[in-house]
Design a protein around this motif. Sequence first.
Motif, mmCIF file in Angstrom:
data_model
loop_
_atom_site.group_PDB
_atom_site.id
_atom_site.type_symbol
_atom_site.label_atom_id
_atom_site.label_comp_id
_atom_site.label_asym_id
_atom_site.label_seq_id
_atom_site.Cartn_x
_atom_site.Cartn_y
_atom_site.Cartn_z
ATOM 1 N N GLU A 161 -14.198 9.392 -12.328
ATOM 2 C CA GLU A 161 -15.668 10.052 -11.862
ATOM 3 C C GLU A 161 -15.999 11.178 -12.624
ATOM 4 O OE1 GLU A 161 -15.118 9.492 -7.663
ATOM 5 O OE2 GLU A 161 -15.567 7.495 -7.552
ATOM 6 N N ARG A 162 -14.727 12.079 -13.011
ATOM 7 C CA ARG A 162 -14.970 13.199 -13.306
ATOM 8 C C ARG A 162 -14.607 13.172 -15.001
ATOM 9 N NH1 ARG A 162 -13.453 12.971 -8.420
ATOM 10 N NH2 ARG A 162 -14.384 14.075 -6.725
ATOM 11 N N ILE A 163 -14.830 12.519 -15.441
ATOM 12 C CA ILE A 163 -14.255 12.224 -17.054
ATOM 13 C C ILE A 163 -14.756 13.555 -17.927
ATOM 14 C CG2 ILE A 163 -16.169 10.669 -17.735
ATOM 15 C CD1 ILE A 163 -12.359 10.598 -18.757
ATOM 16 N N ASP A 164 -16.034 14.058 -17.492
ATOM 17 C CA ASP A 164 -16.469 15.064 -18.105
ATOM 18 C C ASP A 164 -16.037 16.320 -17.890
ATOM 19 O OD1 ASP A 164 -17.862 15.136 -16.122
ATOM 20 O OD2 ASP A 164 -19.787 15.743 -16.641
ATOM 21 N N ARG A 165 -15.091 16.484 -17.095
ATOM 22 C CA ARG A 165 -14.465 17.678 -16.635
ATOM 23 C C ARG A 165 -13.035 17.883 -16.934
ATOM 24 N NH1 ARG A 165 -17.153 17.320 -10.323
ATOM 25 N NH2 ARG A 165 -19.202 16.520 -10.868
ATOM 26 N N ILE A 166 -12.804 19.134 -16.735
ATOM 27 C CA ILE A 166 -11.324 19.667 -17.095
ATOM 28 C C ILE A 166 -10.497 19.548 -16.008
ATOM 29 C CG2 ILE A 166 -9.892 21.608 -18.095
ATOM 30 C CD1 ILE A 166 -12.412 22.509 -19.822
ATOM 31 N N VAL A 167 -9.363 19.203 -16.042
ATOM 32 C CA VAL A 167 -8.290 18.936 -15.090
ATOM 33 C C VAL A 167 -7.140 19.798 -15.343
ATOM 34 C CG1 VAL A 167 -7.201 16.840 -15.917
ATOM 35 C CG2 VAL A 167 -7.182 17.500 -13.438
ATOM 36 N N HIS A 168 -6.653 20.242 -14.108
ATOM 37 C CA HIS A 168 -5.340 21.062 -14.211
ATOM 38 C C HIS A 168 -4.350 20.238 -13.452
ATOM 39 C CE1 HIS A 168 -2.339 24.114 -14.464
ATOM 40 N NE2 HIS A 168 -2.185 23.912 -12.977
ATOM 41 N N HIS A 169 -3.382 19.689 -13.885
ATOM 42 C CA HIS A 169 -2.072 19.144 -13.249
ATOM 43 C C HIS A 169 -0.915 19.891 -12.584
ATOM 44 C CE1 HIS A 169 -0.060 15.188 -12.392
ATOM 45 N NE2 HIS A 169 0.951 15.944 -12.807
ATOM 46 N N ILE A 170 -0.857 19.694 -11.311
ATOM 47 C CA ILE A 170 0.368 19.997 -10.643
ATOM 48 C C ILE A 170 1.172 18.878 -10.455
ATOM 49 C CG2 ILE A 170 1.223 21.084 -8.589
ATOM 50 C CD1 ILE A 170 -1.301 22.678 -8.475
ATOM 51 N N GLY A 171 2.306 18.738 -10.774
ATOM 52 C CA GLY A 171 3.308 17.801 -10.575
ATOM 53 C C GLY A 171 4.405 17.582 -11.668
ATOM 54 N N PRO A 172 5.239 16.665 -11.404
ATOM 55 C CA PRO A 172 6.232 16.257 -12.571
ATOM 56 C C PRO A 172 5.900 15.244 -13.693
ATOM 57 C CG PRO A 172 6.779 15.156 -10.460
ATOM 58 C CD PRO A 172 5.649 15.964 -10.126
ATOM 59 N N VAL A 194 1.022 -1.096 -0.080
ATOM 60 C CA VAL A 194 0.156 0.013 -0.062
ATOM 61 C C VAL A 194 1.077 1.303 0.118
ATOM 62 C CG1 VAL A 194 -1.967 1.516 1.278
ATOM 63 C CG2 VAL A 194 -1.639 -1.407 0.967
ATOM 64 N N SER A 195 0.935 1.925 -1.220
ATOM 65 C CA SER A 195 1.906 3.158 -1.369
ATOM 66 C C SER A 195 1.070 4.283 -1.621
ATOM 67 C CB SER A 195 2.717 2.743 -2.542
ATOM 68 O OG SER A 195 3.523 3.887 -3.070
ATOM 69 N N ASN A 196 1.680 5.366 -1.128
ATOM 70 C CA ASN A 196 1.252 6.663 -1.570
ATOM 71 C C ASN A 196 1.949 7.227 -2.744
ATOM 72 O OD1 ASN A 196 -0.624 7.210 0.567
ATOM 73 N ND2 ASN A 196 0.609 8.482 1.725
ATOM 74 N N ALA A 197 2.419 6.490 -3.705
ATOM 75 C CA ALA A 197 3.256 6.893 -4.795
ATOM 76 C C ALA A 197 1.971 7.468 -5.762
ATOM 77 C CB ALA A 197 3.896 5.680 -5.363
ATOM 78 N N PRO A 198 2.147 8.391 -6.277
ATOM 79 C CA PRO A 198 0.992 8.954 -7.224
ATOM 80 C C PRO A 198 1.049 8.261 -8.736
ATOM 81 C CG PRO A 198 2.993 10.482 -7.152
ATOM 82 C CD PRO A 198 3.419 9.313 -6.214
ATOM 83 N N ARG A 199 1.304 7.101 -8.735
ATOM 84 C CA ARG A 199 1.150 6.422 -10.092
ATOM 85 C C ARG A 199 0.640 4.891 -9.714
ATOM 86 N NH1 ARG A 199 6.101 8.558 -8.848
ATOM 87 N NH2 ARG A 199 6.871 6.850 -7.858
ATOM 88 N N PRO A 200 0.002 4.623 -10.871
ATOM 89 C CA PRO A 200 -0.677 3.238 -10.844
ATOM 90 C C PRO A 200 0.285 2.355 -10.108
ATOM 91 C CG PRO A 200 -0.948 4.293 -12.893
ATOM 92 C CD PRO A 200 0.350 4.964 -12.227
ATOM 93 N N ASP A 207 4.836 11.657 -13.199
ATOM 94 C CA ASP A 207 3.667 11.150 -12.643
ATOM 95 C C ASP A 207 2.473 11.092 -13.766
ATOM 96 O OD1 ASP A 207 4.841 11.014 -10.238
ATOM 97 O OD2 ASP A 207 4.324 13.016 -9.480
ATOM 98 N N MET A 208 2.641 11.438 -14.920
ATOM 99 C CA MET A 208 1.649 11.335 -15.814
ATOM 100 C C MET A 208 0.879 10.011 -16.083
ATOM 101 S SD MET A 208 1.080 14.552 -16.366
ATOM 102 C CE MET A 208 -0.027 14.768 -17.784
ATOM 103 N N PRO A 209 1.577 9.115 -15.650
ATOM 104 C CA PRO A 209 1.183 7.686 -15.905
ATOM 105 C C PRO A 209 -0.411 7.509 -15.336
ATOM 106 C CG PRO A 209 3.422 7.407 -15.824
ATOM 107 C CD PRO A 209 3.171 8.675 -15.641
#
Length: 291
Positions: free
Chosen positions: A98-109, A58-64, A112-114
């Motif tokens: 769950e928010r697939i119809d919404r626009i997201v702004h990403h903060i991060g390196p 169980v990891s807090n890694a921001p990746r799958p 982490d895009m995976p």
Amino acid sequence: MTALSRPAHIEGLQSLAGNYDLILCDVWGVLHNGVKAYEAASDALTRFRAKGGQVVLVSNAPRPGASVGTQLDGFQVPRTAYDSIVTSGDLTRFAIQERIDRIVHHIGPPRDMPIYNGIDVRFGSIDEADYVVCSGFDNDEEETVEDYRSQLEAMRRRNLLMVCANPDLVVERGHMILPCAGTIALAYEEMGGEVFYAGKPHRPVYERALTVASDLVGHSIPKERVLAVGDAIRTDIAGAVGFGIDALMIARGIHAEELGLHKGDLVSDHVQDWVDRQPVQPTAFTEVLSW
């Protein structure tokens, strides 16, 4: 849960292993330090599994979880050490879907895009976004929260939800302690912003891990037969206590310096006193994860 008058100092996992059917084990700080793997930790988990136990990382890694598995392969952490992986990145993906119809702004390196792989996401600026995913600092060796202050203020003016893909405040990389997405999320909360935390110490990641483990064995696993292993009081131990399961704290991890263990000192009475004073306490603690 195991009834103990105070957290016990144990030499290795073997002394506790018979009490549990499932271990929910932290990754960074327990299995590796971001530079090298801890062979004794992998050996301990492999031995636990050989005796019939299940291990879910169980990891807090921001990746799958699959991406973390590939990283562990690179560290030469054997697949015999675990059955499955659940990450805050996995739960972040659920939140995005769950928010697939919404626009997201990403903060991060970029690394982490995976998180977004295979999801038809629309990205936008803070002014265009419906919510924000924060996975960490662009440059965690040089930046501080202040470098993100103007972005957080812009988000706050629009009352944007932040999905925090890594609730850790800091992480150990080799001999360095570096800030994580949780630091940015905490600053946003302090400004009055709304944050959804995808990982430890919050319940959803534990519920997901327990479901995964139960599916693996074909039946539900009672909480009294589950042990969490981790090195951070704020996430690993607090999360386990809040979820109602036992916890084994690894002393030579994120708290090693404040415990006086960063120079190779042995676990001492000082560590016991420190653990006793914490607002949440593990069931037991040990120097490193070993059998």
